[in-house]
Design a protein around this motif. Sequence first.
Motif, PDB file in Angstrom:
ATOM      1  N   MET A 139       0.843  -1.191   0.000  1.00 50.88           N
ATOM      2  CA  MET A 139       0.000   0.000   0.000  1.00 50.88           C
ATOM      3  C   MET A 139       0.878   1.240   0.000  1.00 50.88           C
ATOM      4  O   MET A 139       1.984   1.262   0.549  1.00 50.88           O
ATOM      5  CB  MET A 139      -0.956   0.010   1.183  1.00 50.88           C
ATOM      6  N   ASN A 140       0.377   2.261  -0.658  1.00 49.00           N
ATOM      7  CA  ASN A 140       1.056   3.551  -0.771  1.00 49.00           C
ATOM      8  C   ASN A 140       0.888   4.367   0.500  1.00 49.00           C
ATOM      9  O   ASN A 140      -0.194   4.384   1.097  1.00 49.00           O
ATOM     10  CB  ASN A 140       0.444   4.354  -1.927  1.00 49.00           C
ATOM     11  N   HIS A 195       5.921  13.237  -0.854  1.00 48.45           N
ATOM     12  CA  HIS A 195       6.959  12.223  -1.022  1.00 48.45           C
ATOM     13  C   HIS A 195       6.360  10.869  -0.671  1.00 48.45           C
ATOM     14  O   HIS A 195       5.752  10.704   0.394  1.00 48.45           O
ATOM     15  CB  HIS A 195       8.160  12.508  -0.118  1.00 48.45           C
ATOM     16  N   TYR A 196       6.518   9.887  -1.556  1.00 49.08           N
ATOM     17  CA  TYR A 196       5.865   8.597  -1.378  1.00 49.08           C
ATOM     18  C   TYR A 196       6.837   7.521  -0.904  1.00 49.08           C
ATOM     19  O   TYR A 196       8.018   7.521  -1.231  1.00 49.08           O
ATOM     20  CB  TYR A 196       5.213   8.151  -2.693  1.00 49.08           C
ATOM     21  N   GLY A 203       0.552   8.694  -6.627  1.00 49.52           N
ATOM     22  CA  GLY A 203       1.699   7.924  -6.176  1.00 49.52           C
ATOM     23  C   GLY A 203       2.092   6.853  -7.172  1.00 49.52           C
ATOM     24  O   GLY A 203       1.458   6.670  -8.208  1.00 49.52           O
ATOM     25  N   PRO A 204       3.148   6.098  -6.863  1.00 47.12           N
ATOM     26  CA  PRO A 204       3.581   5.007  -7.739  1.00 47.12           C
ATOM     27  C   PRO A 204       2.559   3.884  -7.803  1.00 47.12           C
ATOM     28  O   PRO A 204       1.644   3.799  -6.976  1.00 47.12           O
ATOM     29  CB  PRO A 204       4.892   4.527  -7.094  1.00 47.12           C
ATOM     30  N   THR A 205       2.705   3.002  -8.786  1.00 45.08           N
ATOM     31  CA  THR A 205       1.903   1.795  -8.898  1.00 45.08           C
ATOM     32  C   THR A 205       2.842   0.611  -9.014  1.00 45.08           C
ATOM     33  O   THR A 205       3.927   0.724  -9.603  1.00 45.08           O
ATOM     34  CB  THR A 205       0.960   1.859 -10.114  1.00 45.08           C
ATOM     35  N   TRP A 235       6.127   1.519 -11.239  1.00 41.29           N
ATOM     36  CA  TRP A 235       6.295   2.667 -12.120  1.00 41.29           C
ATOM     37  C   TRP A 235       5.771   3.925 -11.441  1.00 41.29           C
ATOM     38  O   TRP A 235       4.909   3.863 -10.553  1.00 41.29           O
ATOM     39  CB  TRP A 235       5.509   2.484 -13.424  1.00 41.29           C
ATOM     40  N   SER A 236       6.278   5.072 -11.874  1.00 36.76           N
ATOM     41  CA  SER A 236       5.766   6.363 -11.414  1.00 36.76           C
ATOM     42  C   SER A 236       6.017   7.398 -12.497  1.00 36.76           C
ATOM     43  O   SER A 236       7.004   7.307 -13.238  1.00 36.76           O
ATOM     44  CB  SER A 236       6.463   6.784 -10.114  1.00 36.76           C
ATOM     45  N   ILE A 237       5.106   8.369 -12.609  1.00 33.17           N
ATOM     46  CA  ILE A 237       5.277   9.484 -13.556  1.00 33.17           C
ATOM     47  C   ILE A 237       5.480  10.753 -12.755  1.00 33.17           C
ATOM     48  O   ILE A 237       4.628  11.123 -11.931  1.00 33.17           O
ATOM     49  CB  ILE A 237       4.049   9.637 -14.478  1.00 33.17           C
TER      50      ILE A 237
END
Length: 433
Positions: free
Chosen positions: A307-308, A318-319, A349-351, A359-361
Amino acid sequence: MKWNIAKALLTGISMILLLSACTSTGGDMAPVSESVREQLQQSKEDQGQTITLKKTTDSNINKGGGQAAEVGYKIQTRLTDFQLLSAKAGLAWGITRNELRIYVTQDNGKTWDNVSPAKTVTFSESPVYGSSIFFLNQKNGWVARNANGVGQTLILHTIDGGQNWNVQTFNNDATVLGMYFVDENTGWVMTSTDSANNKQEKALYRTQDGGQNWVKLMQNTGDFAANNSTPNAIPQTGTLVGMSFRSAQNGFATLEDNGMPRLYTTADGGKSWSEGKELVPKDVDTCDRLTTGKPQFFGTSKTKGWMNIGCVSGSQTHYFGYFTVDGGKSWSLAPFSLQPQSGINQGMGPTFLNEKTGWSIINGVMFYTENQGKNWKALPKSDTLQNTLVNYPELVKLQFFSREVGWLLVSKNEERRSLLMQTTDGGKTWHVL
């Protein structure tokens, strides 16, 4: 002079024929130059999402049948959410004039089927996946229509991929907060009838026949809470972020409570709940508040998940993540060496596809990790992605089904426009579906 006029007319006719060949809905498409493709792609991006319906089906509740197929029928629509079902198949949906429009593709977005419920069931808001819409697979799906001034709260169910929908009245006053199914028969819905000032009256219902009947298992207020033999309910304090189950007995719910994340777990199918691991990093003093996502489990074994968690400081987030390899009995913190998200996308957040790959954009650049976020590699810039984000700067959702195939929904909310994009090479290049 006559020759110049004739030449101009011939040139104009040629361009019309070329564009007609490029946009024809029937037959094989004639080869076109790369520059023409780019112009057509840019035109598609400027106009918003255009999809080709393989057939249209205006479903009737509790009745079979539908309209005849219309091959190549193009429409423009605004999509608000999606869910990948396989490497080639996915659902996408949005609200048009209070009608829920659900589309499904089996061929990577080349063609779509309209599998929407009947127009007589109006919606005031678009469903969010995991909150008020859930598809177990390509055949079995459920949608909650909250009252919100448009009538009673309803739960719609399909067992044939949306060709037909059954509808049942749920709790008249309830707002559905979360929805999850572990198989075709067993699922849960969490509702609230009162939500204000960081408090929610929460009730949990379970079905064991696919949604035909629902039994209340938990409620944190009223006579049910006082008289229930297992009164350990999820507390009123805090608002539900997400709910998930990894089996018929083991479930998880995350709350945000005055800027702090809370995790609650059940081992008896949702009757009783206890607070789980504290999801607070050591440097919490640097955060204005913390955000969380719902626990998500990978694969069929449902022992590994994550989990994020977001540390919000002003306009930046910030994640980092919490990961489990034992079905949620224990969780380990994984710091992410990513720069913070900021501005309109700080909530994105990232996946992760599995416990290692994610991944993250950030600022239009795709980042990739293979070691649980310890290191992130910036992938080559995709011109299509960069150009699209100029006109659609808001990141709505990013999901990967495999290491190669992923979807991204971007939008420009002030103009109520969106675009659904796809990658088939792990995020290196993107195209509009």
